[in-house]
Scaffold this active site. Sequence first.
Site, PDB file in Angstrom:
ATOM      1  N   HIS A 156      -1.393 -11.367 -20.731  1.00 38.71           N
ATOM      2  CA  HIS A 156      -2.182 -11.643 -19.524  1.00 38.71           C
ATOM      3  C   HIS A 156      -1.951 -10.591 -18.444  1.00 38.71           C
ATOM      4  CE1 HIS A 156       1.383 -14.148 -18.187  1.00 38.71           C
ATOM      5  NE2 HIS A 156       1.011 -13.718 -17.007  1.00 38.71           N
ATOM      6  N   ASP A 201       1.841 -14.142 -26.116  1.00 37.66           N
ATOM      7  CA  ASP A 201       1.436 -13.525 -24.838  1.00 37.66           C
ATOM      8  C   ASP A 201       2.173 -12.194 -24.619  1.00 37.66           C
ATOM      9  OD1 ASP A 201       0.455 -13.005 -22.337  1.00 37.66           O
ATOM     10  OD2 ASP A 201       0.917 -14.976 -21.501  1.00 37.66           O
ATOM     11  N   SER A 245       6.046 -12.897 -14.870  1.00 35.00           N
ATOM     12  CA  SER A 245       5.340 -12.687 -16.124  1.00 35.00           C
ATOM     13  C   SER A 245       5.708 -11.343 -16.716  1.00 35.00           C
ATOM     14  CB  SER A 245       3.831 -12.738 -15.881  1.00 35.00           C
ATOM     15  OG  SER A 245       3.432 -14.054 -15.675  1.00 35.00           O
TER      16      SER A 245
END
Lengths: 726, 726
Positions: free
Chosen positions: B83, B220, B657
């Site tokens: 992402h 991810d 992240s």
Amino acid sequence: MRWNRYVPMLAALCFAAGVQADEGMWMPQQIPALGDELKEMGLQLDPGAFADLTGFPMGAIVSLGGCSAAFVSPTGLIVTNHHCVYGALQYNATPERDLIADGFLARTREEELPALPTARVYVTTAIEDVTATITGPLDAGLSDLERAKRIDRSRKQMVRECEKPGDLRCQVSSFFAGELYLKLTALEIKDVRLVYAPALGIGNFGDEQDNWMWPRHTGDFGYYRAYVGKDGKPADHAPHNVPFRPQHHLKVSTRDLDPGDLILLAGYPGTTKRLVTAEEVRDAQEYDMPTSIRYRELLLGILYAQGEGKREVQIRNASRIASLENYLKNFRGTLEAFDRDRLLQRKLQSETLLQEQFGRNPDQAQRYAAIRGEFSRLLAGQRAVRDRDTLYGWLYRASPMLAQADLLYRTGVERAKTDDDERDEDFQQRDWPRNRNTVERMQREIEINSDRAGLRAFILETTMLPPGQRIEVVDAALAATGAQGTEAQVEALLDRLYGGTKMADLDARLAMFDDSTEALRQRGDAMIGFAAALRLLGERIEEQEKTFAGAEQRLRPQLIAAIRDMKQGRLAPDANSTLRVGFGQIKEYAPRDGVVYEAQTTIRGVLDKDTGARPFDSPARLLRLAEQERFGPYADPDLGTLPVGFISTVNVTGGSSGSSALNARGEIAGLAFDMNWEGIGADWVVNETYVRTVQVDARYMLWVMDAVDGAHNLLREMGLPVHFAQ
Amino acid sequence: MRWNRYVPMLAALCFAAGVQADEGMWMPQQIPALGDELKEMGLQLDPGAFADLTGFPMGAIVSLGGCSAAFVSPTGLIVTNHHCVYGALQYNATPERDLIADGFLARTREEELPALPTARVYVTTAIEDVTATITGPLDAGLSDLERAKRIDRSRKQMVRECEKPGDLRCQVSSFFAGELYLKLTALEIKDVRLVYAPALGIGNFGDEQDNWMWPRHTGDFGYYRAYVGKDGKPADHAPHNVPFRPQHHLKVSTRDLDPGDLILLAGYPGTTKRLVTAEEVRDAQEYDMPTSIRYRELLLGILYAQGEGKREVQIRNASRIASLENYLKNFRGTLEAFDRDRLLQRKLQSETLLQEQFGRNPDQAQRYAAIRGEFSRLLAGQRAVRDRDTLYGWLYRASPMLAQADLLYRTGVERAKTDDDERDEDFQQRDWPRNRNTVERMQREIEINSDRAGLRAFILETTMLPPGQRIEVVDAALAATGAQGTEAQVEALLDRLYGGTKMADLDARLAMFDDSTEALRQRGDAMIGFAAALRLLGERIEEQEKTFAGAEQRLRPQLIAAIRDMKQGRLAPDANSTLRVGFGQIKEYAPRDGVVYEAQTTIRGVLDKDTGARPFDSPARLLRLAEQERFGPYADPDLGTLPVGFISTVNVTGGSSGSSALNARGEIAGLAFDMNWEGIGADWVVNETYVRTVQVDARYMLWVMDAVDGAHNLLREMGLPVHFAQ
């Protein structure tokens, strides 16, 4: 190989060792043969004891007709689920005394309240193999319809004969689809009283939100008492009746429970379809359940809309809504399980295995294929009219008033027959008192606007049936209104039906119940007239069904025998509302990757879920005691807190509610009240990885009784110590 | 007690032993003092190494500005979350080449694609304590506004000085609310290229449905490469640039992971609010989050409606929708957590403890109470205008075109100032190139109908503001339309704004970006005019905020120091987008009674969740390999299958992240990409029972690269063996 030979079942049970123990809802007579398995799993009783229906522990297990229960005191005290005594709470509730919300405790016998007029306790007293009498006289040359009719007639005669002494309810049940017929005799106790139920915030904690779910925190238990006449025989409700004295009762246990412990479940599971063909499974998956879901949603939408802002309407429709929701959720879950666990594929695989087995003997293979082929054609015949037949049934669900009209009309017609054996099932002399009770009971559920809105929607559905499956009576009735356009015709028909009926009037209905056909006709009730017209189709459908049943009785046992052979004889019959025993162990499961559902829940979950509002509204006293961790001897030593529920690998179905979960000593360790969402396809195919039964832990029941509700009189009656002050 | 004395932090860190290890996002410099704990938890590196930002392993940890990442090869290969490279996939996707759905693999350097023009890699090279320079010259008699302005000015000067050599991005960050100021210097790499991302059905498997959730099955991860000029210095994107050679890179590990293993998380967490007062927590719970939820729902409703049936509109709004949904879910979860875990009550309790502590010294207690009182009055002041101020901010979120107009107008105004230090933050000379990039980038998100519908809704909201909190500029603009009735006025205003603006035209906007204020004014763009008028309120709000910031800098460190004292010195500062290290262990948790979420997930879950359709649409090749159980050496020996994700007791927030989850040897064992639903209130209060970080397991990453996507060139570059044939 004996799949194509008739073998009397009670003699022919022999099991291979080491087979998965959990899947069966065994006939009590099958249990002794499973003794080694049970001993290995920890059973401390003689396995042979389970075959003795009047001995310990089976003599204590009773049916409430739709629910299971058990005697827990020498003076007729019965424990079952809260949702099984719910009707009695509803029946006795008044605006001044909200028994549903607050629960109920009779501190003396005098305070006990009558359960519903239809409430019964059935104590099984005998089981007899009557296969030879039923099927012996059947000629192979009979038509399927005639075959079914003769079987029906034999069964009716046998039941009438059996019930002659009075106070008994008899039934002749088919096992393995007509391979075996057993005559079951039960004492029918008619004076049933409500003794105790915890508050709704315990007994129905979680309600629909948690229904079919694990982990669960519902205290789903309640108590009845069975009363009989002073002579010890069943009698109608009367103040001077005395408590029934069962031959056996069970002890409710406070023993520790741990994962791995043996659990035996004794009760009356309703219906399973595990022995049907893959083709039938496919029909259920692709048509029956999706259609039922669609109709349930349609009707629920109407009932919710009708009740919006109207408490009175909500109350009247509550029970219908609960019943629609319950199986709506079940069917949705079942379809989900079918999909997720590829249940149809499993079923197909096992049929492939069967075929391979027979492939080794061309003669047998050919016969098997022929039977399969014939059965398949029968199913195709049903399929051709299923839109019509399904919708026909839903007209009566959509309109309780139409259902009442049908009941009254049929009662008149059947009563006019002179030979009781010729009367339709459920309309024989023995059924009249119960049917009259039904007429009374249904009054609480009749709500004219909802009734009309429901019937409107389903009549509109009939106008969309394909050609060849029309319900001509409805078509004709609509055309006869002379109105223009479908909607207008429907409204006109409804105006006529609801404008010209007394179906909402209890006194009128009770009077009609006693009417002759002629007297009934002369009343000119529009709804009865409509029901009478619709019966024409009903009769055609019943004849179809009988024809199928006759064929089924001829063919299906041979298909099932093939399965039994493959399973080396170790096969339980599908559930049929007769007394069964399942066994397994307390065991966690992994519903999906990365998630484990533990085998036991605790009071922690009650506190966490509690919101103070329905459906998570524990009584204040429960919350206070729980926050203070006042659990007395009811706490679980390993969990370090109060246990609430547990799951076992046993499996259940509708009707199992209230089944006693027995520990290795035959004491009540809990009560089954639900199955888990992930195991919900088990009525069709059992996936041992997921299938679990949800029980309320006996220690939670006793703690609630002792600490929360102060039901000390009952604990003493059950021979249990009291640990909490009032 | 030293809660009221200023103590330079880097010197004053001393920890009590045995304190919970998991809660902190520690400054790297704090790690050596935590060495004993870390060693006990299994660390095999020298804890002192973490304080050396240019050594191993910290030298390999980089920021992408909003995401964290790490070098994994000597030639500038960077691993981060899928992402975090999503924007680059979107930027390079064409109708012919759907990089978003299919993923992307550059098999040679030449095939690598430019990331977004705004993409950056920041390699922290130095941290310096500049507290004395910033706060030393501050006079106690300064007004709060003046105090804030001086601090701002000092910071700006320091940053300009720092960035003078070029190629550097500097920032002066406040820790413990102004108790400590650190100057952080980072190399700013501007040529960033997309190297590899798996298909959306891996990298975003589960999408919104699984977002914030555990158990998780998302792969991810994705790869960038950093490029610099031939001279080794950062340079704009150019074909002849060469891969950056980092001083350190990390090894991606295939070592077994088990519950209990130590995990260190290194990255750039954005913002937490753990050291704020209970009063601020209450405001967030009772106003800020509910209001944000309401506005998000309002705007999302509009964007979904606009996109209905229009794929082009859906694509343009996709990124806005994703961002609105993401924090909508976060805030809902946070409120749920607040409620469930009584986080406010916990906070209040810890403040009560603080007060009791000070109660023993009346003098201190009085001072503490005075500070609390003053702070409380400041908060009350903010509260009095929060409806207006919150809604003001939402006008720009509702209308990207208005936001662009604001950016262009302010760029003109600020550029006209001669002293760069006088320019507003984000509008200094150093920001111009990035802001110009923003103008370009935003073109993809402008959708006039959605823009107008959004602005319409929020202007309507302004008409409902209470007196005393009106946005006068909007009121005046509406009145000036001369239309009758609010709705008509709003439509007329929107007609004027959208009829007289070029904000949807990229070329026009780029031209305006370079305009002088006067030139811009002469264009007479209606949206710019509206933005200019609105700036009056914006400036007032900024002055309010500065005044609050000045007071905060004066008061809050004293409140925080009190907390530190209570924690015996062991206190991590709130996250502020600077490099941090957290540590904890791989550990399951029980989200609710009867349920355990295991610490690791497996490929089984991918197969179970896969539906073949977004968002559970694994590539066919992955499914085939998984069904065949072809996992090579990537399988987990204990799980007996391929691991996919794991959770650790470390905690994260937005910006974390892509953080590397290091094992005890400092190798990459996984990448953090989310936190769990149950732990979601952790930005405010950490409840160790529930808070977990979700990582994708490095073995899953490598299996996907090796077996599914054949990214063998990258594995070789990372020094890893290849086990699967192409």
